[in-house]
Design an enzyme around this catalytic site. Structure first.
Site, PDB file in Angstrom:
ATOM      1  N   GLU A  51      -6.418   8.819 -34.583  1.00 59.75           N
ATOM      2  CA  GLU A  51      -5.395   9.209 -33.614  1.00 59.75           C
ATOM      3  C   GLU A  51      -4.038   9.477 -34.251  1.00 59.75           C
ATOM      4  O   GLU A  51      -3.617   8.795 -35.184  1.00 59.75           O
ATOM      5  CB  GLU A  51      -5.246   8.103 -32.573  1.00 59.75           C
ATOM      6  N   LYS A  53      -0.237   9.460 -33.053  1.00 58.03           N
ATOM      7  CA  LYS A  53       0.715   9.092 -32.002  1.00 58.03           C
ATOM      8  C   LYS A  53       1.978   8.551 -32.653  1.00 58.03           C
ATOM      9  O   LYS A  53       1.932   7.901 -33.699  1.00 58.03           O
ATOM     10  CB  LYS A  53       0.117   8.067 -31.040  1.00 58.03           C
ATOM     11  N   LYS A 113      -5.034  13.110 -25.477  1.00 62.32           N
ATOM     12  CA  LYS A 113      -4.967  11.789 -24.860  1.00 62.32           C
ATOM     13  C   LYS A 113      -3.658  11.698 -24.082  1.00 62.32           C
ATOM     14  O   LYS A 113      -2.579  11.663 -24.663  1.00 62.32           O
ATOM     15  CB  LYS A 113      -5.046  10.705 -25.935  1.00 62.32           C
ATOM     16  N   GLU A 162     -12.571   7.053 -19.856  1.00 60.55           N
ATOM     17  CA  GLU A 162     -12.165   5.724 -20.325  1.00 60.55           C
ATOM     18  C   GLU A 162     -12.291   4.686 -19.219  1.00 60.55           C
ATOM     19  O   GLU A 162     -11.853   4.907 -18.092  1.00 60.55           O
ATOM     20  CB  GLU A 162     -10.725   5.776 -20.823  1.00 60.55           C
ATOM     21  N   ASN A 183     -11.954   0.796 -23.327  1.00 64.75           N
ATOM     22  CA  ASN A 183     -10.640   0.442 -23.853  1.00 64.75           C
ATOM     23  C   ASN A 183     -10.483  -1.076 -23.825  1.00 64.75           C
ATOM     24  O   ASN A 183     -10.511  -1.690 -22.757  1.00 64.75           O
ATOM     25  CB  ASN A 183      -9.533   1.108 -23.026  1.00 64.75           C
ATOM     26  N   GLU A 213     -12.259   1.698 -28.028  1.00 64.10           N
ATOM     27  CA  GLU A 213     -10.847   2.060 -28.127  1.00 64.10           C
ATOM     28  C   GLU A 213      -9.975   0.809 -28.180  1.00 64.10           C
ATOM     29  O   GLU A 213     -10.215  -0.150 -27.445  1.00 64.10           O
ATOM     30  CB  GLU A 213     -10.424   2.891 -26.914  1.00 64.10           C
ATOM     31  N   SER A 214      -8.961   0.840 -29.005  1.00 56.50           N
ATOM     32  CA  SER A 214      -7.921  -0.200 -29.112  1.00 56.50           C
ATOM     33  C   SER A 214      -8.443  -1.469 -29.801  1.00 56.50           C
ATOM     34  O   SER A 214      -9.612  -1.818 -29.696  1.00 56.50           O
ATOM     35  CB  SER A 214      -7.329  -0.567 -27.749  1.00 56.50           C
TER      36      SER A 214
END
Length: 257
Positions: A51, A53, A113, A162, A183, A213-214
């Site tokens: 990712e 960001k 996203k 998600e 997530n 995710e995360s």
């Protein structure tokens, strides 16, 4: 999350009818179904969606200097299977224009996203060059999620749906989601609990593509997600804090070799 969605509604309202018509006109024509994103993130187990960001509400500014082309190229050179780009500006300091810049520097599929609440954002994503779009079950009722999901595929993109709870998983399955992201971050509190993935992944049919995710910051985290059934992992903060995000990616996935 409420504040983010309220601001997003304001942003959507600022899209003029003329702009929306221009996007729809640009998207006219046949759009063959794409499997580029799905194929890329299932090329091995697990693959990494790396990712890009700049910041987040929980972390503040993560990376002050953003050479998105260099980051995208480094990701590709060091083993990423796809690139996620966070485009929300007010809360994540993102920019939708990054999508085209990333695609000019890399041949990897790119997923937008953001907090997609309206069909106008789906058309905007297509025009911006996205190969896939994130749809967050927590912020969409089932009817709207189904509608946006269908539109994404109609326009020749793919959707990562998600979820964070079993109820959201059932919603994703009912609309026929092919790619489901779990997530580990609670979007209401922004707390992260990696057991969320293991609790939910076991309820997802084998034919679905499952993305973690995360909360993935180490080789231990990566191996945990692999062992719990992740087909792919989406990692942002860990890479973006590193001097060279691509080298951080290479170091992390070396445990899989």
């Amino acid at each position: 999350m409420d504040a983010i969605c309220e601001k997003k509604v304001e942003e959507i309202a600022e899209i003029t009818p003329e702009q929306f018509e221009a996007w729809k006109s640009e998207c006219k024509g046949r759009h063959p179904k794409s499997n580029k994103f799905a194929t890329a993130i299932t090329s091995k187990v697990p693959t990494v969606i790396a990712e890009i960001k700049k910041g987040s509400p929980s972390e503040g500014t993560i990376r002050a200097e953003m050479d998105v082309e260099a980051i995208a190229k480094s990701y590709q050179d060091n083993g990423a299977s796809a690139i996620s780009v966070v485009t929300d500006e007010p809360f994540f300091q993102g920019d939708i224009a990054w999508i085209k810049r990333i695609k000019q520097a890399s041949s990897l599929p790119v997923i937008r996203k953001d907090f997609v609440l309206d069909e106008r954002q789906v058309y905007q994503s297509k025009v911006a060059g996205a190969d896939a779009v994130l749809l967050i079950a927590a912020i969409l009722d089932e009817a709207l999620l189904k509608e946006l999901y269908a539109l994404v595929y109609k326009l020749g993109m793919e959707a990562l749906v998600e979820i964070h709870t079993k109820e959201e998983l059932h919603k994703a399955l009912r609309i026929g989601a092919e790619i489901i992201g779990i997530n580990n971050r609670n979007l209401k509190s922004f707390d992260v609990d990696n057991s969320t993935f293991s609790d939910l992944a076991k309820h997802i049919p084998d034919e679905k593509i499952v993305v973690a995710e995360s909360g993935i910051h180490s080789q231990k985290d990566l191996l945990f997600m692999k062992d719990q059934g992740a087909d792919a992992v989406l990692i942002g903060t860990h890479f973006m804090r590193a001097p060279d995000p691509g080298i951080a990616l290479s170091n992390l996935i070396s445990v899989l070799k």
